[in-house]
Design a protein around this motif. Structure first.
Motif, PDB file in Angstrom:
ATOM      1  N   LEU A 149      59.423  28.155  27.881  1.00  0.00           N
ATOM      2  CA  LEU A 149      58.094  28.019  27.280  1.00  0.00           C
ATOM      3  C   LEU A 149      57.107  27.497  28.318  1.00  0.00           C
ATOM      4  O   LEU A 149      57.481  26.778  29.257  1.00  0.00           O
ATOM      5  CB  LEU A 149      58.134  27.037  26.104  1.00  0.00           C
ATOM      6  CG  LEU A 149      59.012  27.409  24.903  1.00  0.00           C
ATOM      7  CD1 LEU A 149      59.076  26.230  23.940  1.00  0.00           C
ATOM      8  CD2 LEU A 149      58.460  28.642  24.203  1.00  0.00           C
ATOM      9  N   LYS A 150      55.851  27.878  28.143  1.00  0.00           N
ATOM     10  CA  LYS A 150      54.810  27.310  28.979  1.00  0.00           C
ATOM     11  C   LYS A 150      54.727  25.809  28.738  1.00  0.00           C
ATOM     12  O   LYS A 150      54.980  25.322  27.629  1.00  0.00           O
ATOM     13  CB  LYS A 150      53.465  27.963  28.661  1.00  0.00           C
ATOM     14  CG  LYS A 150      53.372  29.427  29.027  1.00  0.00           C
ATOM     15  CD  LYS A 150      51.993  29.971  28.662  1.00  0.00           C
ATOM     16  CE  LYS A 150      51.869  31.451  29.018  1.00  0.00           C
ATOM     17  NZ  LYS A 150      50.535  31.996  28.642  1.00  0.00           N
ATOM     18  N   GLN A 152      52.122  23.931  28.468  1.00  0.00           N
ATOM     19  CA  GLN A 152      51.129  23.604  27.447  1.00  0.00           C
ATOM     20  C   GLN A 152      51.677  23.859  26.050  1.00  0.00           C
ATOM     21  O   GLN A 152      51.392  23.105  25.107  1.00  0.00           O
ATOM     22  CB  GLN A 152      49.849  24.418  27.659  1.00  0.00           C
ATOM     23  CG  GLN A 152      48.688  23.987  26.780  1.00  0.00           C
ATOM     24  CD  GLN A 152      48.325  22.514  26.985  1.00  0.00           C
ATOM     25  OE1 GLN A 152      48.119  22.075  28.119  1.00  0.00           O
ATOM     26  NE2 GLN A 152      48.251  21.750  25.912  1.00  0.00           N
ATOM     27  N   THR A 153      52.481  24.914  25.890  1.00  0.00           N
ATOM     28  CA  THR A 153      53.088  25.188  24.583  1.00  0.00           C
ATOM     29  C   THR A 153      54.030  24.060  24.193  1.00  0.00           C
ATOM     30  O   THR A 153      54.050  23.625  23.029  1.00  0.00           O
ATOM     31  CB  THR A 153      53.853  26.529  24.624  1.00  0.00           C
ATOM     32  OG1 THR A 153      52.941  27.580  24.931  1.00  0.00           O
ATOM     33  CG2 THR A 153      54.509  26.822  23.287  1.00  0.00           C
ATOM     34  N   LYS A 154      54.817  23.583  25.153  1.00  0.00           N
ATOM     35  CA  LYS A 154      55.719  22.457  24.869  1.00  0.00           C
ATOM     36  C   LYS A 154      54.926  21.216  24.449  1.00  0.00           C
ATOM     37  O   LYS A 154      55.306  20.517  23.506  1.00  0.00           O
ATOM     38  CB  LYS A 154      56.572  22.142  26.100  1.00  0.00           C
ATOM     39  CG  LYS A 154      57.691  23.123  26.368  1.00  0.00           C
ATOM     40  CD  LYS A 154      58.571  22.631  27.499  1.00  0.00           C
ATOM     41  CE  LYS A 154      59.770  23.557  27.721  1.00  0.00           C
ATOM     42  NZ  LYS A 154      60.657  23.074  28.802  1.00  0.00           N
ATOM     43  N   ASN A 156      51.941  21.121  23.107  1.00  0.00           N
ATOM     44  CA  ASN A 156      51.349  21.340  21.786  1.00  0.00           C
ATOM     45  C   ASN A 156      52.382  21.159  20.678  1.00  0.00           C
ATOM     46  O   ASN A 156      52.101  20.548  19.639  1.00  0.00           O
ATOM     47  CB  ASN A 156      50.741  22.735  21.703  1.00  0.00           C
ATOM     48  CG  ASN A 156      49.482  22.880  22.548  1.00  0.00           C
ATOM     49  OD1 ASN A 156      48.898  21.890  22.979  1.00  0.00           O
ATOM     50  ND2 ASN A 156      49.070  24.112  22.802  1.00  0.00           N
ATOM     51  N   ARG A 157      53.576  21.706  20.892  1.00  0.00           N
ATOM     52  CA  ARG A 157      54.619  21.573  19.876  1.00  0.00           C
ATOM     53  C   ARG A 157      55.059  20.124  19.728  1.00  0.00           C
ATOM     54  O   ARG A 157      55.357  19.668  18.619  1.00  0.00           O
ATOM     55  CB  ARG A 157      55.806  22.464  20.226  1.00  0.00           C
ATOM     56  CG  ARG A 157      55.515  23.950  20.065  1.00  0.00           C
ATOM     57  CD  ARG A 157      56.750  24.797  20.249  1.00  0.00           C
ATOM     58  NE  ARG A 157      56.445  26.228  20.180  1.00  0.00           N
ATOM     59  CZ  ARG A 157      57.339  27.194  20.288  1.00  0.00           C
ATOM     60  NH1 ARG A 157      58.627  26.876  20.488  1.00  0.00           N
ATOM     61  NH2 ARG A 157      56.992  28.466  20.219  1.00  0.00           N
ATOM     62  N   CYS A 210      49.588  26.584  18.607  1.00  0.00           N
ATOM     63  CA  CYS A 210      50.380  27.477  19.445  1.00  0.00           C
ATOM     64  C   CYS A 210      51.402  28.185  18.561  1.00  0.00           C
ATOM     65  O   CYS A 210      51.573  27.846  17.383  1.00  0.00           O
ATOM     66  CB  CYS A 210      51.096  26.705  20.554  1.00  0.00           C
ATOM     67  SG  CYS A 210      52.297  25.492  19.941  1.00  0.00           S
ATOM     68  N   ARG A 211      52.064  29.150  19.116  1.00  0.00           N
ATOM     69  CA  ARG A 211      53.133  29.845  18.384  1.00  0.00           C
ATOM     70  C   ARG A 211      54.242  28.838  18.074  1.00  0.00           C
ATOM     71  O   ARG A 211      54.710  28.130  18.938  1.00  0.00           O
ATOM     72  CB  ARG A 211      53.675  30.993  19.248  1.00  0.00           C
ATOM     73  CG  ARG A 211      54.786  31.799  18.607  1.00  0.00           C
ATOM     74  CD  ARG A 211      55.057  33.042  19.447  1.00  0.00           C
ATOM     75  NE  ARG A 211      55.240  32.708  20.849  1.00  0.00           N
ATOM     76  CZ  ARG A 211      56.423  32.367  21.372  1.00  0.00           C
ATOM     77  NH1 ARG A 211      57.492  32.292  20.613  1.00  0.00           N
ATOM     78  NH2 ARG A 211      56.513  32.083  22.658  1.00  0.00           N
ATOM     79  N   ASP A 213      53.902  26.250  15.982  1.00  0.00           N
ATOM     80  CA  ASP A 213      53.406  24.894  15.703  1.00  0.00           C
ATOM     81  C   ASP A 213      53.724  24.442  14.282  1.00  0.00           C
ATOM     82  O   ASP A 213      54.025  23.268  14.039  1.00  0.00           O
ATOM     83  CB  ASP A 213      51.915  24.783  15.991  1.00  0.00           C
ATOM     84  CG  ASP A 213      51.077  25.803  15.223  1.00  0.00           C
ATOM     85  OD1 ASP A 213      51.652  26.569  14.422  1.00  0.00           O
ATOM     86  OD2 ASP A 213      49.847  25.830  15.431  1.00  0.00           O
TER      87      ASP A 213
END
Length: 250
Positions: A149-150, A152-154, A156-157, A210-211, A213
């Motif tokens: 995962l990116k 930023q995605t990590k 956000n999650r 994010c995807r 979330d």
């Protein structure tokens, strides 16, 4: 009169005033109130002095973030603790020195309220913040360890999980709201505490979308209901903090 002597005197006057307002024996109640008034007049103390002396303040430095914009989950956690203990709070800064000799500003949160409540709030916030940190670490490791995962995605999650976790904690806590009179006392105390340096509005940063979330937030909500607070801080928690118990896992 030293600060210690003044605090002892104020504590005695508060006890006398409480005895005068709660005692079913009219003679003893009147005697207690008269003695309180004599002590106040003798030492030139106003009713405001006595009332505001019951407000205490504690500072927590285990905040786990030094961001200028307060993360929404952190603001929510402090709010939940305040609502459960009848306290109020604000975020501040304190300065530390690194091993290299550089100064670094760090975040803190201050709780203020009547009598032992700020101690209870400090205890509750410290315990819950530590549990939230551990729960987030475990979730991120087990849910995403094998996924690419990116960054930023990590992040956000992780923030979505934290926000859900705090919501889960609130689900199993009961509100403990101060009375209108107590709320007025806290406002007056804060006004005196800050003087001309009024508190500024904080900037709160919401968790990024994010995807995945929603799933992360749901996982946090379920985990937050399993948070634990052991009762018994200085014998005060039973009176100032509603019990917290593990919620259902469904």
């Amino acid at each position: 009169m030293t600060g210690n002597d003044r605090e002892k005197l104020l504590r005695r006057i508060r006890k006398l005033m409480a005895l005068g307002s709660r005692n079913n024996n009219a003679h003893e109640a009147a005697r207690a109130l008269r003695l309180a008034q004599v002590l106040m007049q003798r030492h030139n103390l106003s009713e405001d002095d006595v009332t505001l002396s019951a407000v205490c303040e504690t500072e927590c430095r285990q905040v786990y973030t030094d961001a200028a914009s307060i993360p929404s989950w952190l603001n929510a956690l402090a709010t939940v603790v305040c609502m459960a203990t009848g306290c109020r709070c604000w975020f501040g800064w304190y300065c530390t020195v690194t091993p290299e000799g550089r100064q670094r500003d760090r975040r803190s949160v201050h709780f203020y309220g009547l009598n032992e409540r700020p101690d209870v709030a400090l205890y509750a916030f410290t315990v819950l913040a530590r549990q939230l940190k551990d729960a987030t670490k475990e979730h991120m490791h087990t849910a995403y360890r094998l996924k690419r995962l990116k960054l930023q995605t990590k992040r956000n999650r992780a923030d979505q999980f934290r926000e859900g976790w705090v919501m889960g904690v609130w689900k199993v806590l009961d509100a403990f709201a101060p009375s209108d009179k107590e709320a007025g006392v806290l406002r007056n105390w804060l006004s005196r505490r800050c003087g001309k340096n009024e508190l500024a509005e904080i900037s709160v940063r919401e968790a990024g979308h994010c995807r995945g979330d929603a799933k992360a937030r749901l996982s946090g909500w379920l985990a937050g209901q399993r948070a634990e607070l052991n009762q018994g801080l200085h014998g005060a928690q039973s009176a100032a903090l509603a019990p917290i118990a593990g919620g259902n896992d469904e």
